[in-house]
Design an enzyme around this catalytic site. Sequence first.
Site, short mmCIF file in Angstrom:
data_model
loop_
_atom_site.label_atom_id
_atom_site.label_comp_id
_atom_site.label_asym_id
_atom_site.label_seq_id
_atom_site.Cartn_x
_atom_site.Cartn_y
_atom_site.Cartn_z
N ASP A 33 120.56 93.48 70.10
CA ASP A 33 121.43 94.00 69.04
C ASP A 33 122.64 94.63 69.72
O ASP A 33 122.50 95.68 70.36
CB ASP A 33 120.64 95.04 68.22
CG ASP A 33 121.46 95.66 67.10
OD1 ASP A 33 122.70 95.56 67.12
OD2 ASP A 33 120.84 96.28 66.21
N LYS A 82 111.28 87.82 56.33
CA LYS A 82 110.48 88.42 57.41
C LYS A 82 109.71 89.61 56.88
O LYS A 82 110.23 90.39 56.09
CB LYS A 82 111.40 88.86 58.54
CG LYS A 82 110.66 89.43 59.74
CD LYS A 82 111.56 89.55 60.95
CE LYS A 82 112.24 90.90 61.06
NZ LYS A 82 113.17 90.97 62.20
N GLU A 121 107.31 88.03 66.09
CA GLU A 121 108.32 88.91 66.68
C GLU A 121 107.74 90.14 67.35
O GLU A 121 106.86 90.80 66.79
CB GLU A 121 109.31 89.32 65.58
CG GLU A 121 110.36 90.34 66.02
CD GLU A 121 111.44 90.54 64.98
OE1 GLU A 121 111.72 89.61 64.19
OE2 GLU A 121 112.01 91.65 64.93
N GLU A 166 115.10 93.16 70.55
CA GLU A 166 115.88 94.17 69.83
C GLU A 166 115.83 95.53 70.53
O GLU A 166 116.69 96.37 70.29
CB GLU A 166 115.39 94.30 68.38
CG GLU A 166 114.02 94.92 68.24
CD GLU A 166 113.57 95.08 66.79
OE1 GLU A 166 113.29 94.05 66.15
OE2 GLU A 166 113.51 96.22 66.31
N GLU A 224 120.30 88.84 61.35
CA GLU A 224 119.32 89.44 60.43
C GLU A 224 120.04 89.99 59.20
O GLU A 224 121.25 90.24 59.21
CB GLU A 224 118.61 90.58 61.16
CG GLU A 224 117.51 91.22 60.36
CD GLU A 224 116.58 92.09 61.22
OE1 GLU A 224 117.00 92.54 62.30
OE2 GLU A 224 115.44 92.33 60.78
N LYS A 272 106.63 92.77 58.00
CA LYS A 272 105.96 93.50 59.07
C LYS A 272 104.50 93.10 59.14
O LYS A 272 103.86 92.87 58.09
CB LYS A 272 106.07 95.01 58.82
CG LYS A 272 107.50 95.52 58.80
CD LYS A 272 108.19 95.27 60.12
CE LYS A 272 109.66 95.59 60.06
NZ LYS A 272 110.35 95.24 61.32
N HIS A 328 119.23 91.49 65.99
CA HIS A 328 118.61 92.49 65.11
C HIS A 328 119.71 93.34 64.46
O HIS A 328 120.81 93.45 64.98
CB HIS A 328 117.73 93.39 66.00
CG HIS A 328 117.35 94.71 65.42
ND1 HIS A 328 118.13 95.83 65.56
CD2 HIS A 328 116.26 95.10 64.72
CE1 HIS A 328 117.53 96.86 64.97
NE2 HIS A 328 116.39 96.44 64.45
N ASP A 358 106.72 90.44 62.16
CA ASP A 358 107.26 91.37 63.15
C ASP A 358 106.27 92.50 63.43
O ASP A 358 105.89 93.24 62.53
CB ASP A 358 108.58 91.96 62.60
CG ASP A 358 109.32 92.81 63.62
OD1 ASP A 358 108.81 93.00 64.74
OD2 ASP A 358 110.42 93.30 63.27
N ASN A 408 120.00 100.43 63.04
CA ASN A 408 118.76 101.14 62.70
C ASN A 408 117.73 101.03 63.81
O ASN A 408 117.79 100.15 64.66
CB ASN A 408 118.20 100.58 61.39
CG ASN A 408 117.64 99.21 61.60
OD1 ASN A 408 116.55 99.03 62.12
ND2 ASN A 408 118.40 98.21 61.23
O1 LIG Z 1 111.58 98.02 61.59
C1 LIG Z 1 112.46 98.00 62.43
O2 LIG Z 1 112.57 98.83 63.34
C2 LIG Z 1 113.49 96.91 62.35
C3 LIG Z 1 113.06 95.68 63.02
O3 LIG Z 1 112.15 95.59 63.79
C4 LIG Z 1 113.78 94.44 62.73
O4 LIG Z 1 114.72 94.47 61.96
O5 LIG Z 1 113.42 93.41 63.27
MG LIG Z 2 112.01 93.63 64.72
#
Ligand SMILES: O=C([O-])CC(=O)C(=O)O
Ligand SMILES: [Mg+2]
Length: 378
Positions: A283, A165, A230, A256, A332, A167, A313, A204, A39
């Site tokens: 990743d 985790k 992160e 990542e 992850e 955001k 990741h 993150d 992703n």
């Molecule tokens: O939201 C994303 O792009 C995924 C991401 O950063 C993660 O899994 O650490």
């Molecule tokens: Mg991330």
Amino acid sequence: MSAIANAYIDFSKMTASVVAITVESGDGRKATGYGFNSNGRYAQPGLLAERFIPRLEEAGELPAHEDGGFDPVPAWTAMMKNEKPGGHGDRSVAVGVLDMALWDATAKLAGLPLWKLLSNRFNGGRSDATAWVYAAGGYYHPGKDVDGLVEEMKRYLGMGYSVVKMKIGGSPGMPLREALLLDLSRIEAVLKLLDGDGSRLCVDVNGRFGLHAALSYAAAIQGFGLRWYEEPLDPLDYSTHATLAEHYAPPLATGENLFSMLDARNLIRHGGLRPDRDILQFDPALSYGLVEYLRTLTMLREHGWSPRRCVPHGGHQFALNIATGLGLGGNESYPEVFAPFGGFASGVPVEKSRVAMPDVPGIGFEVKNDLWAVLKDL
Ligand SMILES: O=C([O-])CC(=O)C(=O)O
Ligand SMILES: [Mg+2]
């Protein structure tokens, strides 16, 4: 596709490439391997159809390996013929999709789970019985408030994860001052759920900040003792990482969005990261696959970094096999997002944030029911 958002993008128009590759051994055995892109990057139909699949088809015979599979390295070299160095962007994703399918196929021909094949070929037969995993989520979502976030995290704890985790950095476009206030209340609410134990929470930023914002957030969260902070900065801005690392002592995590061994090496050389605490999240599925990831692991060793500092990741079974077979620090996991590509074999429980690998040939897609429902018809 989903309305979730991190600080940089939403996923409302996200797409994925999925491939199946059938290989035949000299003695008439056949295996079909599957690959998909991790992703965060979009599907690669043009690159796959115009360059990488034709080159792979032209690669011809691949050298057999004594374990009954084959060696994917010459296939990788054939795919990268006439590609200039540098500019590791979306083509590394296209090659990663095909590389994943090749490793799935070689492990199936060998009759081995990929983790076991990797352990035998590259790790002296050593492997981990289980992998450390953490539950990633905590996205911004229209209409989702702090209570909704805490409920989500509570579900992860109920599934057997002890580290989660979320955001931070605000949803795309949110002014940073507003984001910081909101995020502090989100972090404090989740920490309360975790009995105040910061080592069970990662945050993150998805690369949104410049130095000023990264330092402001760093100062605000420093006292929480978080597991890691992160991707606070643009992943390619190495010297700014080095400056941040001088001012933020707890663990940082990034990588990542670095897609080659050479980009990873620049981070290690110039990013000021600390091999005793920081986390590297390259990743393999996004960065030219496992053939390139093996080069990255060699580079890390040469620079004094243990593979245990790597926690890829992506939350896919490919990286999970690599983690257990090659002794990484873990992987992850996305228990509620990015289905059906994220996650583990069906029915395998997560216990104390660790998960066991199934003993089936290949990567294990056939025993992940929701994913297999998509792959089996390819
Ligand atoms: O939201 C994303 O792009 C995924 C991401 O950063 C993660 O899994 O650490
Ligand atoms: Mg991330």
